[in-house]
Design a protein around this motif. Structure first.
Motif, PDB file in Angstrom:
ATOM      1  N   PRO A  52       0.596  -0.985   0.066  1.00  0.00           N
ATOM      2  CA  PRO A  52      -0.035  -0.109  -0.211  1.00  0.00           C
ATOM      3  C   PRO A  52       0.939   1.636   0.122  1.00  0.00           C
ATOM      4  O   PRO A  52       0.267   2.503   0.205  1.00  0.00           O
ATOM      5  CB  PRO A  52      -0.693  -0.148   1.285  1.00  0.00           C
ATOM      6  N   GLU A  53       1.636   1.368   0.243  1.00  0.00           N
ATOM      7  CA  GLU A  53       2.668   2.431  -0.011  1.00  0.00           C
ATOM      8  C   GLU A  53       3.475   2.619  -1.261  1.00  0.00           C
ATOM      9  O   GLU A  53       3.972   2.880  -2.007  1.00  0.00           O
ATOM     10  CB  GLU A  53       4.216   1.868   0.782  1.00  0.00           C
ATOM     11  N   VAL A  54       2.124   3.798  -1.740  1.00  0.00           N
ATOM     12  CA  VAL A  54       2.563   4.308  -3.137  1.00  0.00           C
ATOM     13  C   VAL A  54       3.714   5.253  -3.295  1.00  0.00           C
ATOM     14  O   VAL A  54       4.077   5.868  -2.359  1.00  0.00           O
ATOM     15  CB  VAL A  54       1.693   5.385  -3.190  1.00  0.00           C
ATOM     16  N   GLY A  55       4.068   4.403  -4.504  1.00  0.00           N
ATOM     17  CA  GLY A  55       5.651   4.773  -5.307  1.00  0.00           C
ATOM     18  C   GLY A  55       6.544   4.522  -4.576  1.00  0.00           C
ATOM     19  O   GLY A  55       7.775   4.652  -5.178  1.00  0.00           O
ATOM     20  N   MET A  56       6.747   3.675  -3.886  1.00  0.00           N
ATOM     21  CA  MET A  56       7.530   3.048  -3.283  1.00  0.00           C
ATOM     22  C   MET A  56       8.172   1.781  -3.814  1.00  0.00           C
ATOM     23  O   MET A  56       9.398   1.711  -4.002  1.00  0.00           O
ATOM     24  CB  MET A  56       7.849   2.545  -1.665  1.00  0.00           C
ATOM     25  N   ASP A  57       7.371   1.177  -4.398  1.00  0.00           N
ATOM     26  CA  ASP A  57       8.119  -0.133  -5.797  1.00  0.00           C
ATOM     27  C   ASP A  57       8.503   0.720  -6.623  1.00  0.00           C
ATOM     28  O   ASP A  57       9.497  -0.058  -7.253  1.00  0.00           O
ATOM     29  CB  ASP A  57       6.564  -0.323  -6.133  1.00  0.00           C
ATOM     30  N   LYS A  58       9.190   1.802  -6.556  1.00  0.00           N
ATOM     31  CA  LYS A  58       9.890   2.562  -7.593  1.00  0.00           C
ATOM     32  C   LYS A  58       9.069   1.851  -9.642  1.00  0.00           C
ATOM     33  O   LYS A  58      10.168   2.002 -10.698  1.00  0.00           O
ATOM     34  CB  LYS A  58      11.115   2.593  -7.746  1.00  0.00           C
ATOM     35  N   GLY A  59       7.496   1.911  -9.507  1.00  0.00           N
ATOM     36  CA  GLY A  59       8.087   1.170 -11.258  1.00  0.00           C
ATOM     37  C   GLY A  59       8.045  -0.149 -10.783  1.00  0.00           C
ATOM     38  O   GLY A  59       7.931  -1.201 -12.136  1.00  0.00           O
ATOM     39  N   TYR A  60       8.566  -1.339  -9.778  1.00  0.00           N
ATOM     40  CA  TYR A  60       9.037  -2.702 -10.034  1.00  0.00           C
ATOM     41  C   TYR A  60       7.516  -3.473  -9.738  1.00  0.00           C
ATOM     42  O   TYR A  60       7.523  -3.358  -8.463  1.00  0.00           O
ATOM     43  CB  TYR A  60       9.633  -3.357  -9.315  1.00  0.00           C
ATOM     44  N   SER A  61       6.571  -3.952 -10.433  1.00  0.00           N
ATOM     45  CA  SER A  61       5.204  -4.018 -10.621  1.00  0.00           C
ATOM     46  C   SER A  61       4.614  -5.648  -9.787  1.00  0.00           C
ATOM     47  O   SER A  61       4.126  -5.927  -9.338  1.00  0.00           O
ATOM     48  CB  SER A  61       4.156  -3.900 -11.050  1.00  0.00           C
ATOM     49  N   GLU A  62       5.999  -6.726 -10.325  1.00  0.00           N
ATOM     50  CA  GLU A  62       6.189  -7.619 -10.185  1.00  0.00           C
ATOM     51  C   GLU A  62       7.126  -7.696 -10.399  1.00  0.00           C
ATOM     52  O   GLU A  62       8.175  -7.874 -10.158  1.00  0.00           O
ATOM     53  CB  GLU A  62       5.194  -8.365 -11.575  1.00  0.00           C
ATOM     54  N   GLY A  63       7.329  -9.818  -9.307  1.00  0.00           N
ATOM     55  CA  GLY A  63       8.999 -10.035  -9.692  1.00  0.00           C
ATOM     56  C   GLY A  63       8.420 -11.453  -8.882  1.00  0.00           C
ATOM     57  O   GLY A  63       7.728 -12.179  -8.642  1.00  0.00           O
ATOM     58  N   PHE A  64       9.662 -12.123  -8.800  1.00  0.00           N
ATOM     59  CA  PHE A  64       9.662 -13.525  -8.351  1.00  0.00           C
ATOM     60  C   PHE A  64      10.436 -14.348  -6.897  1.00  0.00           C
ATOM     61  O   PHE A  64      11.729 -13.045  -6.691  1.00  0.00           O
ATOM     62  CB  PHE A  64      10.287 -14.228  -8.923  1.00  0.00           C
ATOM     63  N   ILE A  65      10.617 -14.652  -6.251  1.00  0.00           N
ATOM     64  CA  ILE A  65      11.480 -15.220  -5.263  1.00  0.00           C
ATOM     65  C   ILE A  65      11.341 -16.511  -5.175  1.00  0.00           C
ATOM     66  O   ILE A  65      10.919 -17.664  -4.916  1.00  0.00           O
ATOM     67  CB  ILE A  65      10.646 -14.805  -3.493  1.00  0.00           C
ATOM     68  N   ILE A  66      13.458 -16.962  -5.217  1.00  0.00           N
ATOM     69  CA  ILE A  66      13.658 -18.273  -5.278  1.00  0.00           C
ATOM     70  C   ILE A  66      14.431 -17.868  -3.965  1.00  0.00           C
ATOM     71  O   ILE A  66      15.140 -18.080  -4.332  1.00  0.00           O
ATOM     72  CB  ILE A  66      13.957 -18.864  -6.743  1.00  0.00           C
ATOM     73  N   ASP A  67      13.813 -19.832  -3.352  1.00  0.00           N
ATOM     74  CA  ASP A  67      15.312 -19.926  -2.175  1.00  0.00           C
ATOM     75  C   ASP A  67      15.509 -20.790  -2.019  1.00  0.00           C
ATOM     76  O   ASP A  67      15.313 -22.321  -2.893  1.00  0.00           O
ATOM     77  CB  ASP A  67      14.097 -20.032  -0.735  1.00  0.00           C
ATOM     78  N   PHE A  68      16.682 -20.961  -2.468  1.00  0.00           N
ATOM     79  CA  PHE A  68      17.556 -22.246  -2.345  1.00  0.00           C
ATOM     80  C   PHE A  68      18.628 -22.467  -1.014  1.00  0.00           C
ATOM     81  O   PHE A  68      19.050 -21.777  -0.422  1.00  0.00           O
ATOM     82  CB  PHE A  68      19.117 -21.278  -3.101  1.00  0.00           C
ATOM     83  N   ALA A  69      18.712 -24.106  -1.139  1.00  0.00           N
ATOM     84  CA  ALA A  69      19.359 -24.356   0.110  1.00  0.00           C
ATOM     85  C   ALA A  69      20.844 -23.873   0.340  1.00  0.00           C
ATOM     86  O   ALA A  69      21.237 -24.042   1.114  1.00  0.00           O
ATOM     87  CB  ALA A  69      19.686 -25.591  -0.158  1.00  0.00           C
ATOM     88  N   PHE A 102      15.920  -5.375 -11.425  1.00  0.00           N
ATOM     89  CA  PHE A 102      17.160  -5.626  -9.944  1.00  0.00           C
ATOM     90  C   PHE A 102      16.350  -7.134  -9.095  1.00  0.00           C
ATOM     91  O   PHE A 102      15.402  -7.259  -8.704  1.00  0.00           O
ATOM     92  CB  PHE A 102      15.770  -4.596  -8.647  1.00  0.00           C
ATOM     93  N   VAL A 103      17.844  -7.761  -8.631  1.00  0.00           N
ATOM     94  CA  VAL A 103      17.817  -8.676  -8.563  1.00  0.00           C
ATOM     95  C   VAL A 103      18.475  -8.431  -6.453  1.00  0.00           C
ATOM     96  O   VAL A 103      19.339  -7.644  -7.039  1.00  0.00           O
ATOM     97  CB  VAL A 103      18.817  -9.546  -9.473  1.00  0.00           C
ATOM     98  N   PHE A 104      18.121  -8.754  -6.563  1.00  0.00           N
ATOM     99  CA  PHE A 104      19.103  -8.997  -4.700  1.00  0.00           C
ATOM    100  C   PHE A 104      19.153 -10.098  -3.642  1.00  0.00           C
ATOM    101  O   PHE A 104      17.667 -10.497  -3.887  1.00  0.00           O
ATOM    102  CB  PHE A 104      17.951  -7.866  -4.693  1.00  0.00           C
ATOM    103  N   ASP A 105      19.807 -10.680  -3.545  1.00  0.00           N
ATOM    104  CA  ASP A 105      20.263 -12.134  -2.920  1.00  0.00           C
ATOM    105  C   ASP A 105      20.674 -11.648  -1.648  1.00  0.00           C
ATOM    106  O   ASP A 105      21.071 -10.717  -1.047  1.00  0.00           O
ATOM    107  CB  ASP A 105      21.237 -12.138  -3.813  1.00  0.00           C
ATOM    108  N   LEU A 106      19.230 -12.680  -0.630  1.00  0.00           N
ATOM    109  CA  LEU A 106      19.447 -12.616   0.733  1.00  0.00           C
ATOM    110  C   LEU A 106      20.079 -13.982   1.547  1.00  0.00           C
ATOM    111  O   LEU A 106      19.341 -14.393   1.219  1.00  0.00           O
ATOM    112  CB  LEU A 106      18.458 -11.723   1.787  1.00  0.00           C
ATOM    113  N   ASP A 107      21.058 -14.078   2.641  1.00  0.00           N
ATOM    114  CA  ASP A 107      22.251 -15.134   3.017  1.00  0.00           C
ATOM    115  C   ASP A 107      21.325 -14.687   4.362  1.00  0.00           C
ATOM    116  O   ASP A 107      20.975 -14.098   5.123  1.00  0.00           O
ATOM    117  CB  ASP A 107      23.050 -14.621   3.248  1.00  0.00           C
ATOM    118  N   MET A 108      20.259 -15.800   4.284  1.00  0.00           N
ATOM    119  CA  MET A 108      18.718 -16.354   5.282  1.00  0.00           C
ATOM    120  C   MET A 108      19.513 -16.631   5.969  1.00  0.00           C
ATOM    121  O   MET A 108      19.121 -16.816   7.565  1.00  0.00           O
ATOM    122  CB  MET A 108      18.504 -16.811   4.716  1.00  0.00           C
TER     123      MET A 108
END
Length: 108
Positions: A52-69, A102-108
């Motif tokens: 709901p945070e209008v404008g915070m997406d900077k136009g990135y309207s969709e995406g996906f997340i993959i979790d890897f072992a 935009f790609v961003f990887d997190l070390d969980m």
């Protein structure tokens, strides 16, 4: 020795207006099928942004997340020929090509 940790691979896309919803879904489906074939893929999720945070997406309207072992599983995915083909389709469908991804990887 550090234990392997989950890598969360986040990809956000600014699709061009002329890319139909069906074409977007085909990309996500192809990624999901690929993820089902590769070792070390724990989950795949693709969705539209619902913040709901209008404008915070900077136009990135969709995406996906993959979790890897672990990072090795992520690297196998990145080096996969089919991944490179699908990635090329994503870049071609994005606003300003690679600038619209935009790609961003997190070390969980």
């Amino acid at each position: 020795m550090k234990a392997a940790s989950v890598i969360r691979h986040c990809v956000f896309i600014r699709f061009r207006d002329d890319i139909a919803a069906a074409a977007r879904q085909e990309i996500y489906k192809d990624l999901e099928v690929l993820c089902g074939k590769l070792p070390g893929v724990l989950s795949f999720h693709a969705r539209k942004n619902v913040s709901p945070e209008v404008g915070m997406d900077k136009g990135y309207s969709e995406g996906f997340i993959i979790d890897f072992a672990d990072a090795g599983a992520r690297d196998t995915y990145l080096d996969d020929t089919q991944h490179r083909t699908i990635g090329g389709r994503i870049v071609a469908a994005a606003v300003a090509g690679v600038e619209g991804v935009f790609v961003f990887d997190l070390d969980m």
